[in-house]
Design a protein around this motif. Structure first.
Motif, PDB file in Angstrom:
ATOM      1  N   PHE A   1       0.786  -1.230   0.000  1.00  0.00           N
ATOM      2  CA  PHE A   1       0.000   0.000   0.000  1.00  0.00           C
ATOM      3  C   PHE A   1       0.820   1.282   0.000  1.00  0.00           C
ATOM      4  O   PHE A   1       0.497   2.219  -0.736  1.00  0.00           O
ATOM      5  N   ASN A   2       1.854   1.370   0.812  1.00  0.00           N
ATOM      6  CA  ASN A   2       2.568   2.640   0.908  1.00  0.00           C
ATOM      7  C   ASN A   2       3.370   2.961  -0.341  1.00  0.00           C
ATOM      8  O   ASN A   2       3.605   4.135  -0.645  1.00  0.00           O
ATOM      9  N   THR A   3       3.800   1.952  -1.066  1.00  0.00           N
ATOM     10  CA  THR A   3       4.474   2.227  -2.333  1.00  0.00           C
ATOM     11  C   THR A   3       3.537   2.945  -3.297  1.00  0.00           C
ATOM     12  O   THR A   3       3.968   3.809  -4.072  1.00  0.00           O
ATOM     13  N   ALA A   4       2.247   2.599  -3.248  1.00  0.00           N
ATOM     14  CA  ALA A   4       1.268   3.267  -4.117  1.00  0.00           C
ATOM     15  C   ALA A   4       0.751   4.556  -3.506  1.00  0.00           C
ATOM     16  O   ALA A   4       0.469   5.523  -4.217  1.00  0.00           O
ATOM     17  N   ARG A   5       0.611   4.602  -2.176  1.00  0.00           N
ATOM     18  CA  ARG A   5       0.047   5.801  -1.542  1.00  0.00           C
ATOM     19  C   ARG A   5       1.003   6.978  -1.633  1.00  0.00           C
ATOM     20  O   ARG A   5       0.593   8.099  -1.945  1.00  0.00           O
ATOM     21  N   PHE A   6       2.288   6.752  -1.381  1.00  0.00           N
ATOM     22  CA  PHE A   6       3.243   7.853  -1.344  1.00  0.00           C
ATOM     23  C   PHE A   6       3.983   8.050  -2.664  1.00  0.00           C
ATOM     24  O   PHE A   6       4.555   9.120  -2.885  1.00  0.00           O
ATOM     25  N   PHE A   7       3.986   7.054  -3.520  1.00  0.00           N
ATOM     26  CA  PHE A   7       4.746   7.148  -4.770  1.00  0.00           C
ATOM     27  C   PHE A   7       3.862   6.770  -5.971  1.00  0.00           C
ATOM     28  O   PHE A   7       4.348   6.202  -6.944  1.00  0.00           O
ATOM     29  N   ARG A   8       2.578   7.096  -5.886  1.00  0.00           N
ATOM     30  CA  ARG A   8       1.627   6.613  -6.885  1.00  0.00           C
ATOM     31  C   ARG A   8       1.979   7.029  -8.324  1.00  0.00           C
ATOM     32  O   ARG A   8       1.989   6.177  -9.219  1.00  0.00           O
ATOM     33  N   PRO A   9       2.235   8.306  -8.623  1.00  0.00           N
ATOM     34  CA  PRO A   9       2.564   8.643 -10.015  1.00  0.00           C
ATOM     35  C   PRO A   9       3.755   7.858 -10.547  1.00  0.00           C
ATOM     36  O   PRO A   9       3.764   7.421 -11.700  1.00  0.00           O
ATOM     37  N   THR A  10       4.772   7.675  -9.683  1.00  0.00           N
ATOM     38  CA  THR A  10       5.957   6.922 -10.109  1.00  0.00           C
ATOM     39  C   THR A  10       5.619   5.459 -10.330  1.00  0.00           C
ATOM     40  O   THR A  10       6.069   4.847 -11.320  1.00  0.00           O
ATOM     41  N   LEU A  11       4.850   4.869  -9.433  1.00  0.00           N
ATOM     42  CA  LEU A  11       4.470   3.466  -9.591  1.00  0.00           C
ATOM     43  C   LEU A  11       3.720   3.254 -10.909  1.00  0.00           C
ATOM     44  O   LEU A  11       3.969   2.274 -11.635  1.00  0.00           O
ATOM     45  N   LEU A  12       2.805   4.162 -11.228  1.00  0.00           N
ATOM     46  CA  LEU A  12       2.063   4.040 -12.494  1.00  0.00           C
ATOM     47  C   LEU A  12       3.011   4.087 -13.684  1.00  0.00           C
ATOM     48  O   LEU A  12       2.853   3.320 -14.649  1.00  0.00           O
ATOM     49  N   GLU A  13       4.005   4.971 -13.631  1.00  0.00           N
ATOM     50  CA  GLU A  13       4.965   5.096 -14.740  1.00  0.00           C
ATOM     51  C   GLU A  13       5.850   3.861 -14.848  1.00  0.00           C
ATOM     52  O   GLU A  13       6.054   3.312 -15.936  1.00  0.00           O
ATOM     53  N   VAL A  14       6.386   3.417 -13.722  1.00  0.00           N
ATOM     54  CA  VAL A  14       7.355   2.310 -13.741  1.00  0.00           C
ATOM     55  C   VAL A  14       6.701   1.012 -14.198  1.00  0.00           C
ATOM     56  O   VAL A  14       7.275   0.254 -14.998  1.00  0.00           O
ATOM     57  N   PHE A  15       5.490   0.724 -13.699  1.00  0.00           N
ATOM     58  CA  PHE A  15       4.827  -0.526 -14.059  1.00  0.00           C
ATOM     59  C   PHE A  15       3.957  -0.398 -15.308  1.00  0.00           C
ATOM     60  O   PHE A  15       3.426  -1.398 -15.791  1.00  0.00           O
ATOM     61  N   GLY A  16       3.816   0.820 -15.828  1.00  0.00           N
ATOM     62  CA  GLY A  16       3.035   1.019 -17.039  1.00  0.00           C
ATOM     63  C   GLY A  16       1.549   0.799 -16.840  1.00  0.00           C
ATOM     64  O   GLY A  16       0.849   0.349 -17.758  1.00  0.00           O
ATOM     65  N   PHE A  17       1.022   1.135 -15.649  1.00  0.00           N
ATOM     66  CA  PHE A  17      -0.387   0.919 -15.333  1.00  0.00           C
ATOM     67  C   PHE A  17      -1.205   2.181 -15.587  1.00  0.00           C
ATOM     68  O   PHE A  17      -0.723   3.305 -15.398  1.00  0.00           O
ATOM     69  N   THR A  18      -2.448   2.007 -15.978  1.00  0.00           N
ATOM     70  CA  THR A  18      -3.439   3.071 -15.867  1.00  0.00           C
ATOM     71  C   THR A  18      -4.035   3.001 -14.463  1.00  0.00           C
ATOM     72  O   THR A  18      -3.809   2.033 -13.728  1.00  0.00           O
ATOM     73  N   ASN A  19      -4.828   4.013 -14.108  1.00  0.00           N
ATOM     74  CA  ASN A  19      -5.497   3.972 -12.806  1.00  0.00           C
ATOM     75  C   ASN A  19      -6.414   2.762 -12.703  1.00  0.00           C
ATOM     76  O   ASN A  19      -6.513   2.122 -11.652  1.00  0.00           O
ATOM     77  N   THR A  20      -7.082   2.432 -13.800  1.00  0.00           N
ATOM     78  CA  THR A  20      -7.993   1.290 -13.798  1.00  0.00           C
ATOM     79  C   THR A  20      -7.231  -0.009 -13.606  1.00  0.00           C
ATOM     80  O   THR A  20      -7.649  -0.885 -12.827  1.00  0.00           O
ATOM     81  N   GLU A  21      -6.096  -0.163 -14.299  1.00  0.00           N
ATOM     82  CA  GLU A  21      -5.309  -1.396 -14.177  1.00  0.00           C
ATOM     83  C   GLU A  21      -4.743  -1.558 -12.768  1.00  0.00           C
ATOM     84  O   GLU A  21      -4.755  -2.665 -12.210  1.00  0.00           O
ATOM     85  N   LEU A  22      -4.281  -0.454 -12.171  1.00  0.00           N
ATOM     86  CA  LEU A  22      -3.785  -0.547 -10.803  1.00  0.00           C
ATOM     87  C   LEU A  22      -4.929  -0.888  -9.852  1.00  0.00           C
ATOM     88  O   LEU A  22      -4.761  -1.676  -8.911  1.00  0.00           O
ATOM     89  N   GLY A  23      -6.103  -0.314 -10.107  1.00  0.00           N
ATOM     90  CA  GLY A  23      -7.257  -0.655  -9.286  1.00  0.00           C
ATOM     91  C   GLY A  23      -7.586  -2.132  -9.353  1.00  0.00           C
ATOM     92  O   GLY A  23      -7.947  -2.754  -8.341  1.00  0.00           O
ATOM     93  N   ASP A  24      -7.435  -2.732 -10.526  1.00  0.00           N
ATOM     94  CA  ASP A  24      -7.713  -4.164 -10.673  1.00  0.00           C
ATOM     95  C   ASP A  24      -6.677  -5.015  -9.937  1.00  0.00           C
ATOM     96  O   ASP A  24      -6.995  -6.094  -9.412  1.00  0.00           O
ATOM     97  N   VAL A  25      -5.417  -4.540  -9.891  1.00  0.00           N
ATOM     98  CA  VAL A  25      -4.390  -5.236  -9.128  1.00  0.00           C
ATOM     99  C   VAL A  25      -4.751  -5.219  -7.636  1.00  0.00           C
ATOM    100  O   VAL A  25      -4.661  -6.245  -6.936  1.00  0.00           O
TER     101      VAL A  25
END
Length: 424
Positions: A27-51
């Protein structure tokens, strides 16, 4: 400080650190570093939500039986095993796997952080607080967890910033990935170290008579208690609000114009309000009642979300919006600091604490399944300011639902003629 006092302090500190670190990787990797996590893993908000939904599904299946397990086995065993298993998953995340592998990893974390852990943590905290200081016990747990989360996030934000170019917008994909991998590995090491701490600091109860409830029997008993279902409703609304914080960094980038590092710091500074808000709410719960405290907090939260649903950055800059965001941070963390203090007001026997926590969590944490997919779709349907305004309108509606369900719980607790809990 006497030996007894020192061991008591060490125990609550260990519970605080363990209670945060077991959720840091998922959780904290996404809560505090969310824009970076989306870029690094290539996720959209919807795809991360599904994860996150994969985590939520497994967690929902684990909370109830795992909570009942805490009425049977010592917390030391359960907490240590959970933390060690969770840390092992950080090694997989550091390899930056693909979307399917991330979904499997989050499902694994859904098991390690709930089945063995959650019921044991809440039961140990309730035991620590006794009959008179439930608000303080859970306020300290939540507030302390916030201090741990914010302090470590601040440290890792510095680590991340130092690993990035001076202008983060010019970072290459490889540089961003390497910097974020350092964040993941730091969280992994901290989680593993906490497993060692839990083994040595959490005692095995001298009175094992309290650990005699058969898990299946305890589950059957709590299912028939209306106040347990009402408490679960309170937790559903409060946990939706908590999940809502995950998108604040994204709001900072998309609406307030922050870069990645500044967006990370927005979530980090908000987290520093968690200790003050949770502990203050715990004190208020002991003084005025946890039910009344929850109702007031939900009402103020609804009022705070409405300006964010209709305001945009204006001539005075982003400061009014940032201050409003910080108020909602404080209100959400205050709610988290008191909703398990309701166990005492609901007259839940200590011997059924684990099973009750499991049932409340099974229902109350269902936002792990549905909130992120819904939020991702709201944000992606209308990118930018309109999507975020719709998102805060959604959060305001949830807070109003929290006011209503808290009123139902208060009515149940005032009603005479509660059926007695079974005796051992």
């Amino acid at each position: 400080m006497t030996g007894s006092t020192a061991s008591r302090v060490l125990l609550i500190v260990t519970l605080v650190v363990a209670g945060e670190m077991v959720f840091a990787l998922p959780f904290n990797t996404a809560r505090f570093f969310r824009p970076t996590l989306l870029e690094v893993f290539g996720f959209t908000n919807t795809e991360l939500g599904d994860v996150f939904a994969a985590y939520g599904i497994v967690a929902m299946l684990s909370y109830f039986p795992g909570g009942a397990l805490a009425d049977r086995f010592p917390a030391r065993w359960l907490l240590t095993a959970s933390l060690a298993a969770t840390a092992a998953g950080g090694i997989v995340m550091a390899a930056i796997p693909g979307g399917t592998s991330m979904a499997v990893l989050y499902a694994y974390w859904g098991f390690t952080s709930t089945f063995l852990f959650w019921g044991a943590l809440i039961r140990a905290t309730r035991d620590w607080g006794g009959h008179a200081e439930q608000g303080r016990a859970f306020g300290l747990l939540e507030g302390g967890r916030g201090l741990v989360a914010a302090s470590l996030a601040a440290l890792l934000s510095v680590v991340f910033a130092l690993a990035m170019p001076e202008d983060p917008d010019l970072a290459s994909a490889a540089e961003r990935r390497a910097a974020f991998r350092q964040v993941i590995l730091w969280y992994t090491a901290a989680t593993a170290a906490t497993a060692v701490l839990a083994w040595f600091a959490v005692p095995v109860p001298a009175n094992r008579a309290q650990l005699t409830v058969r898990p299946v029997a305890g589950m059957g008993i709590v299912l028939r208690r209306p106040v347990v279902w009402a408490q679960a409703g309170v937790v559903v609304c409060a946990y939706c609000a908590f999940k809502g914080l995950d998108n604040y960094g994204l709001y900072g980038r998309d609406v307030l114009g922050f870069d990645e590092v500044e967006a990370n710091w927005l979530a980090t500074w908000g987290a520093f309000l968690r200790p003050v808000a949770a502990i203050a709410a715990g004190v208020a719960a002991d003084r005025y009642s946890a039910t009344r405290t929850c109702g007031v907090l939900f009402g103020v939260l609804a009022a705070a979300c409405l300006p964010l649903a209709f305001m945009a950055p204006g001539p005075h800059g982003v400061l009014p919006l940032v201050l409003t965001l910080l108020v909602t941070f404080a209100l959400v963390y205050a709610l988290r600091g008191v909703y398990f203090a309701l166990l005492e007001e609901n007259r839940t026997p200590v011997r059924y604490t684990g099973a009750t926590v499991g049932m409340v969590s099974l229902v109350g944490f269902t936002p792990e399944i549905f909130f992120a997919p819904i939020a991702g779709r709201i944000l992606d349907a209308d990118p930018g300011l309109p999507g975020h305004q719709n998102y805060f309108l959604f959060l305001a509606a949830i807070a109003l639902a929290g006011v209503a369900v808290t009123a139902v719980l208060a009515w149940l607790n005032r009603r005479r003629g509660h059926p007695p809990w079974p005796t051992p």
